[in-house]
Design a protein around this motif. Sequence first.
Motif, PDB file in Angstrom:
ATOM      1  N   SER A 123       0.826  -1.198   0.000  1.00  0.00           N
ATOM      2  CA  SER A 123       0.000   0.000   0.000  1.00  0.00           C
ATOM      3  C   SER A 123       0.865   1.255   0.000  1.00  0.00           C
ATOM      4  O   SER A 123       1.947   1.285   0.584  1.00  0.00           O
ATOM      5  CB  SER A 123      -0.910   0.006   1.224  1.00  0.00           C
ATOM      6  N   ARG A 124       0.383   2.282  -0.681  1.00  0.00           N
ATOM      7  CA  ARG A 124       1.087   3.554  -0.759  1.00  0.00           C
ATOM      8  C   ARG A 124       0.522   4.496   0.303  1.00  0.00           C
ATOM      9  O   ARG A 124      -0.694   4.586   0.483  1.00  0.00           O
ATOM     10  CB  ARG A 124       0.936   4.152  -2.157  1.00  0.00           C
ATOM     11  N   ARG A 125       1.406   5.194   0.997  1.00  0.00           N
ATOM     12  CA  ARG A 125       1.004   6.104   2.068  1.00  0.00           C
ATOM     13  C   ARG A 125       1.436   7.529   1.733  1.00  0.00           C
ATOM     14  O   ARG A 125       2.530   7.749   1.215  1.00  0.00           O
ATOM     15  CB  ARG A 125       1.615   5.653   3.400  1.00  0.00           C
TER      16      ARG A 125
ATOM     17  N   GLU B 210       4.684  10.454  -1.533  1.00  0.00           N
ATOM     18  CA  GLU B 210       4.577   9.020  -1.200  1.00  0.00           C
ATOM     19  C   GLU B 210       5.677   8.677  -0.194  1.00  0.00           C
ATOM     20  O   GLU B 210       6.823   9.100  -0.335  1.00  0.00           O
ATOM     21  CB  GLU B 210       4.720   8.186  -2.470  1.00  0.00           C
TER      22      GLU B 210
ATOM     23  N   GLU C 101       7.588   6.059   0.746  1.00  0.00           N
ATOM     24  CA  GLU C 101       8.855   5.445   0.363  1.00  0.00           C
ATOM     25  C   GLU C 101       9.666   6.358  -0.550  1.00  0.00           C
ATOM     26  O   GLU C 101      10.895   6.351  -0.525  1.00  0.00           O
ATOM     27  CB  GLU C 101       8.607   4.085  -0.301  1.00  0.00           C
ATOM     28  N   HIS C 102       8.990   7.155  -1.356  1.00  0.00           N
ATOM     29  CA  HIS C 102       9.666   8.149  -2.192  1.00  0.00           C
ATOM     30  C   HIS C 102      10.384   9.160  -1.312  1.00  0.00           C
ATOM     31  O   HIS C 102      11.540   9.543  -1.567  1.00  0.00           O
ATOM     32  CB  HIS C 102       8.645   8.837  -3.093  1.00  0.00           C
TER      33      HIS C 102
ATOM     34  N   ILE D 280      -1.722  10.219  -4.453  1.00  0.00           N
ATOM     35  CA  ILE D 280      -0.540   9.467  -4.021  1.00  0.00           C
ATOM     36  C   ILE D 280      -0.904   8.009  -3.793  1.00  0.00           C
ATOM     37  O   ILE D 280      -0.224   7.090  -4.272  1.00  0.00           O
ATOM     38  CB  ILE D 280       0.041  10.078  -2.726  1.00  0.00           C
ATOM     39  N   GLU D 281      -1.991   7.778  -3.058  1.00  0.00           N
ATOM     40  CA  GLU D 281      -2.370   6.417  -2.667  1.00  0.00           C
ATOM     41  C   GLU D 281      -2.736   5.555  -3.869  1.00  0.00           C
ATOM     42  O   GLU D 281      -2.426   4.357  -3.902  1.00  0.00           O
ATOM     43  CB  GLU D 281      -3.540   6.482  -1.682  1.00  0.00           C
TER      44      GLU D 281
ATOM     45  N   ASP E 182       3.732  10.758  -7.438  1.00  0.00           N
ATOM     46  CA  ASP E 182       4.636  10.525  -6.306  1.00  0.00           C
ATOM     47  C   ASP E 182       4.756  11.756  -5.419  1.00  0.00           C
ATOM     48  O   ASP E 182       5.053  11.653  -4.237  1.00  0.00           O
ATOM     49  CB  ASP E 182       6.029  10.129  -6.808  1.00  0.00           C
TER      50      ASP E 182
ATOM     51  N   GLY F  90      -1.552   5.859  -6.836  1.00  0.00           N
ATOM     52  CA  GLY F  90      -0.414   5.709  -7.731  1.00  0.00           C
ATOM     53  C   GLY F  90      -0.373   6.664  -8.905  1.00  0.00           C
ATOM     54  O   GLY F  90       0.446   6.493  -9.815  1.00  0.00           O
TER      55      GLY F  90
END
Length: 422
Positions: free
Chosen positions: A2-4, A248, A250-251, A183-184, A189, A186
């Motif tokens: 999952s993107r946060r 994002e 991790e970015h 962001i979530e 970024d 996709g």
Amino acid sequence: MSRRAVITGLGVISPGAIGVKEYWSLLAEGRTATRAISHFDPSAFRSRIAGEVDFHPLKSGLTPQDVRRLDRAAQFAVVAGREAVADAGLQFDVMDPTRVGVALGSAVGCTTSLEREFTIGSDGGRLWEVDQGYTVPHLYDYVNPSSMAAELATQTGAEGPVTLVSTGCTSGIDSVGYAARLIEEGSADVVVSGGTEAPLSPITVVCFDVLRASSTRNDDPEHACRPFDKTRDGLVLAEGCAIVVVEELEHARARGAQIYGEIAGYASRCNAYHMTGLESEGKDMASAIEVAMDEARILPPYIDYINAHGSGTKQNDLHETGAFKRSLGEDAFTTPISGFKSMIGHSLGAIGSLEIAGCLLAMREGLIPPTANLNEPDPLCDLDYVPNVAREKRLNTVLTVGSGFGGFQSAMILRNVRGARR
């Protein structure tokens, strides 16, 4: 995986403060920045007070051409956007521009310039047909508020999703919520987001006069906005802007960015009830809060602070108090709550972003800004509204809410990210 969505940069232009550092100082000290209107002669109006920004565009880095071309609200967005991008440490020239977006909020767009140009082109309203020979060539940009989002995209080189969110007084929180969704899912970024507003013109003031929504404490403008106080008599109009960099997780981690906090939950609802009226039970706002908490997977006891809409109108403060009790239950009575509008006024579509920025700074500093001018608590507003003096408290999770004409109700959960550089 999952993107946060997290926030890595802040930029602020506020009544009483230019820049993030000055803004936090104002909030932490509980200083008020509302005063008598100086942008124009307000003598004909019922309410003659506002939260004005001491903004000097040339000193803020804009060119004379920028000043001539851009509405004041757009100028705010460009200057605050530059601060936010610098704060985030972003270098757009080494990024894929199609992965960068913009989501800007505004309730009334380029109202100031539109009114000015109509007044000039119609010779003070005497001419039925406006003489375009007397108006600026950028009039089309003023008619289309999306031009402000496009300007911010030009400044950042964003070639991804670019949007203008206009949901009245919740625009500033809804734009950041929309950025989080991009962001979530996709679609981007990095999203440069926030709200901007420069509504202090005769047409805006008279609209709120007609509604009897604004305070008439013209002899005491510094103490005019009194959320949750028994003597409150209305909101104080204001201007301002806050831009945040939504990224994002991790970015952000990959480039070693500072992280102010995560957008852990967001929801928006409409009461479908009345254009300006509110039900005292607060069912609509409570629903938004509950959905945001569900998304963040958090229970009421773990909310450390609530940033209220706190406009200072009779019905809003009762509506909000009811919403907090309905959504948080008994925990509503032990959770500290405060409202920034008591200090900086109500900047319509910008205020939600200014409140998000203030909440993130409160989390970083471990200090809850107060509700200024709260001297005689309304017995019907019987929660802990942190009157007049800031309160130290470690904050891991914060709820901020917004309420707007048209029945819009929004809620956002901001949360610390474990192990993040702050």
